[in-house]
Every structure is written in structure tokens, then in C-alpha cells.
Motif scaffolding. Structure first.
Motif, PDB file in Angstrom:
ATOM      1  N   THR A  89       0.235   8.956  -9.785  1.00  0.00           N
ATOM      2  CA  THR A  89       0.603  10.344 -10.118  1.00  0.00           C
ATOM      3  C   THR A  89      -0.446  11.583  -9.482  1.00  0.00           C
ATOM      4  OG1 THR A  89      -1.514   9.652 -12.134  1.00  0.00           O
ATOM      5  CG2 THR A  89       0.683   9.108 -12.447  1.00  0.00           C
ATOM      6  N   GLU A  90      -0.091  12.543 -10.205  1.00  0.00           N
ATOM      7  CA  GLU A  90      -0.753  13.930  -9.745  1.00  0.00           C
ATOM      8  C   GLU A  90      -1.793  13.543  -9.530  1.00  0.00           C
ATOM      9  OE1 GLU A  90      -2.249  16.381  -6.457  1.00  0.00           O
ATOM     10  OE2 GLU A  90       0.531  15.893  -7.201  1.00  0.00           O
ATOM     11  N   ASP A  91      -2.399  13.594 -10.729  1.00  0.00           N
ATOM     12  CA  ASP A  91      -4.047  13.142 -11.320  1.00  0.00           C
ATOM     13  C   ASP A  91      -4.539  11.938 -10.496  1.00  0.00           C
ATOM     14  OD1 ASP A  91      -3.705  14.689 -13.199  1.00  0.00           O
ATOM     15  OD2 ASP A  91      -3.525  12.862 -14.863  1.00  0.00           O
ATOM     16  N   GLN A  92      -4.080  10.985  -9.878  1.00  0.00           N
ATOM     17  CA  GLN A  92      -4.323   9.823  -9.342  1.00  0.00           C
ATOM     18  C   GLN A  92      -5.177  10.399  -7.792  1.00  0.00           C
ATOM     19  OE1 GLN A  92      -1.502   7.179  -9.870  1.00  0.00           O
ATOM     20  NE2 GLN A  92      -2.616   5.876 -10.962  1.00  0.00           N
ATOM     21  N   ARG A  93      -3.573  10.393  -7.578  1.00  0.00           N
ATOM     22  CA  ARG A  93      -4.002  11.494  -5.453  1.00  0.00           C
ATOM     23  C   ARG A  93      -5.155  12.338  -5.841  1.00  0.00           C
ATOM     24  NH1 ARG A  93       1.215  11.590  -3.610  1.00  0.00           N
ATOM     25  NH2 ARG A  93       2.514  10.446  -3.981  1.00  0.00           N
ATOM     26  N   GLU A  94      -4.879  13.335  -6.736  1.00  0.00           N
ATOM     27  CA  GLU A  94      -6.731  14.239  -6.811  1.00  0.00           C
ATOM     28  C   GLU A  94      -7.823  13.473  -6.838  1.00  0.00           C
ATOM     29  OE1 GLU A  94      -9.387  16.978  -6.582  1.00  0.00           O
ATOM     30  OE2 GLU A  94      -6.845  17.854  -6.238  1.00  0.00           O
ATOM     31  N   ARG A  95      -7.357  12.516  -8.035  1.00  0.00           N
ATOM     32  CA  ARG A  95      -9.436  11.549  -8.415  1.00  0.00           C
ATOM     33  C   ARG A  95      -9.804  10.637  -6.988  1.00  0.00           C
ATOM     34  NH1 ARG A  95     -13.881  10.452  -9.191  1.00  0.00           N
ATOM     35  NH2 ARG A  95     -14.971   7.881  -9.414  1.00  0.00           N
ATOM     36  N   ARG A  96      -8.762  10.273  -6.195  1.00  0.00           N
ATOM     37  CA  ARG A  96      -8.635   9.395  -4.823  1.00  0.00           C
ATOM     38  C   ARG A  96      -8.928  10.884  -3.770  1.00  0.00           C
ATOM     39  NH1 ARG A  96     -10.456   5.788  -3.334  1.00  0.00           N
ATOM     40  NH2 ARG A  96     -10.219   6.201  -1.013  1.00  0.00           N
ATOM     41  N   ARG A  97      -8.802  12.147  -3.435  1.00  0.00           N
ATOM     42  CA  ARG A  97      -9.045  13.158  -2.895  1.00  0.00           C
ATOM     43  C   ARG A  97     -10.779  13.743  -2.667  1.00  0.00           C
ATOM     44  NH1 ARG A  97      -3.429  15.396  -3.486  1.00  0.00           N
ATOM     45  NH2 ARG A  97      -4.457  16.771  -4.785  1.00  0.00           N
ATOM     46  N   GLU A  98     -10.919  14.048  -4.605  1.00  0.00           N
ATOM     47  CA  GLU A  98     -12.333  13.943  -4.773  1.00  0.00           C
ATOM     48  C   GLU A  98     -12.869  12.641  -4.100  1.00  0.00           C
ATOM     49  OE1 GLU A  98     -14.394  13.467  -9.024  1.00  0.00           O
ATOM     50  OE2 GLU A  98     -12.537  14.681  -8.897  1.00  0.00           O
TER      51      GLU A  98
ATOM     52  N   GLN B 233       1.007  -1.504   0.092  1.00  0.00           N
ATOM     53  CA  GLN B 233       0.238  -0.093   0.018  1.00  0.00           C
ATOM     54  C   GLN B 233       0.673   1.130   0.062  1.00  0.00           C
ATOM     55  OE1 GLN B 233      -2.660   0.180   3.140  1.00  0.00           O
ATOM     56  NE2 GLN B 233      -4.188  -1.643   2.390  1.00  0.00           N
ATOM     57  N   ARG B 234       2.090   1.555   0.753  1.00  0.00           N
ATOM     58  CA  ARG B 234       2.636   2.868   0.504  1.00  0.00           C
ATOM     59  C   ARG B 234       3.292   2.719  -0.362  1.00  0.00           C
ATOM     60  NH1 ARG B 234       4.108   0.697   6.468  1.00  0.00           N
ATOM     61  NH2 ARG B 234       5.283  -1.126   5.628  1.00  0.00           N
ATOM     62  N   GLU B 235       3.623   2.027  -1.233  1.00  0.00           N
ATOM     63  CA  GLU B 235       4.544   1.404  -2.446  1.00  0.00           C
ATOM     64  C   GLU B 235       3.519   2.246  -3.510  1.00  0.00           C
ATOM     65  OE1 GLU B 235       7.107  -1.030  -5.630  1.00  0.00           O
ATOM     66  OE2 GLU B 235       6.857  -1.996  -3.773  1.00  0.00           O
ATOM     67  N   ARG B 236       2.641   1.668  -3.348  1.00  0.00           N
ATOM     68  CA  ARG B 236       1.638   1.919  -4.991  1.00  0.00           C
ATOM     69  C   ARG B 236       1.023   3.883  -4.197  1.00  0.00           C
ATOM     70  NH1 ARG B 236      -0.627  -2.795  -3.625  1.00  0.00           N
ATOM     71  NH2 ARG B 236      -2.253  -2.210  -1.852  1.00  0.00           N
ATOM     72  N   TRP B 237       0.891   4.149  -2.497  1.00  0.00           N
ATOM     73  CA  TRP B 237       0.863   5.518  -2.742  1.00  0.00           C
ATOM     74  C   TRP B 237       1.531   6.502  -2.882  1.00  0.00           C
ATOM     75  CZ3 TRP B 237      -3.540   6.761  -0.645  1.00  0.00           C
ATOM     76  CH2 TRP B 237      -3.615   8.371   0.146  1.00  0.00           C
TER      77      TRP B 237
END
Length: 192
Positions: free
Chosen positions: A104-113, A96-100
């Protein structure tokens, strides 16, 4: 612990170790040995079969597999292993830590959304979970409060305008909450 008869425990363990295997266990051992001995041939045959499939066949096969799954049993098995096997838990958390870290920034933004959307739809549940986490992690809360005080102090010294804007936003949110609470109370009184 003193009342345990270790000789009896050793006898039971020896009986279990030397007990004859069931038919199902023998069958599983046989299949496993066959698979390990012929793994390359089996995997090559599977690859060929998948490559020959059309997209429709792949989708149909996937749907059949998905409908036949028992999600609750799978999750129960996975949870039991996660909570009973520390090495497995460490591997899961490391993955999980490695995937985290590699998102990418898009994936991070999607996760936050997605998280914000879930919190908006499940306000009571998320607030209760956050309260519980804060109750269980007082040291983390102290560190968070100290770092926030430090950030605010630095902001007040370095950028007084931004600090003033932050205070205005915070006070406006508090005012909105108070007004909403008053409106709810008056609405409750009028309806009775």
C-alpha cells in the motif's frame, strides 16, 4: 579436469549411496514418515491447542521460542541455500517482487522513511555501498545518466521555471557542502 579419475569418483559415490544410515538419519526418516502419514490429525491437534491458549500463554511461548533461537546459524543456513540453490533464490526474489508490487502507499512511505533514517545514521556505510554498486553496474549508471539528461532536457523545454528552481536548489546544496567543508578545515586548523 583431465586428471580426474572418474571411475574412482563413481566408486566413492556408490559407497556413499549404499552406506548404512546413521541412527539420527533413521530417526529423522521415521519422524518424517509419521508426520506425513498423520499430518491432518497433527495439524488439527495443533490448531485446537493454539485456540485454547490465552494471549498471555501465546506471548510467553513466543518469547521462549525467540530466546532459544540461534539467529546467526539460521541466517548462515539461509544465506548458504540462497547462494547455492538457484531455484530457491528465484523463488525468494519472485516473492520479494510480488510483495513489493502489492504494498500500500502507507507501506511504501514507511519503507522510504526507514531507509532515509538508516542512511542518515550510517552515512559512510551507505555511501560506500552505493559507490560499490555503481562500480559493479556501469551499464545501469549509463542508462540512469541518459534518462536524467532526457528528463532535464524535457523539464527545460516544458517548464523553465521548475528547471530554474531545480538548478537553484542544486547550486544551494553544493554551496552548503563547500561552506561546510571550509568550516571543517578551518576548525581543524584552529584546533592544532
Amino acid at each position: 579436469m583431465d586428471d580426474i579419475e572418474w571411475e574412482q569418483v563413481a566408486e566413492w559415490a556408490d559407497e556413499l549411496r549404499n552406506a548404512p544410515r546413521s541412527e539420527e538419519a533413521e530417526r529423522k526418516i521415521y519422524y518424517r514418515r509419521y508426520y506425513v502419514a498423520n499430518r491432518d490429525r497433527i495439524l488439527a491437534r495443533q490448531r485446537e491447542r493454539r485456540a485454547a491458549m490465552s494471549d498471555e500463554e501465546k506471548h510467553e511461548r513466543y518469547d521462549r521460542w525467540k530466546l532459544g533461537r540461534n539467529r546467526e546459524a539460521e541466517n548462515e543456513k539461509r544465506n548458504f541455500r540462497y547462494h547455492s540453490d538457484p531455484e530457491y533464490r528465484d523463488r525468494v526474489l519472485a516473492g520479494q517482487r510480488e510483495r513489493w508490487a502489492n504494498r500500500t502507499e502507507d507501506q511504501r512511505e514507511r519503507r522510504r522513511e526507514v531507509r532515509r533514517d538508516y542512511e542518515r545514521r550510517n552515512r559512510k556505510r551507505t555511501n560506500a555501498a552505493k559507490r560499490e554498486w555503481r562500480r559493479r553496474n556501469p551499464d545501469a549508471m549509463k542508462r540512469y545518466a541518459a534518462s536524467k539528461r532526457e528528463r532535464m532536457r524535457r523539464m527545460r523545454e516544458e517548464d523553465p521555471e521548475a528547471y530554474r528552481a531545480y538548478l537553484d536548489r542544486r547550486n544551494a546544496r553544493a554551496r552548503e557542502r563547500r561552506n561546510a567543508k571550509k568550516a571543517a578545515q578551518t576548525a581543524g586548523k584552529e584546533s592544532t
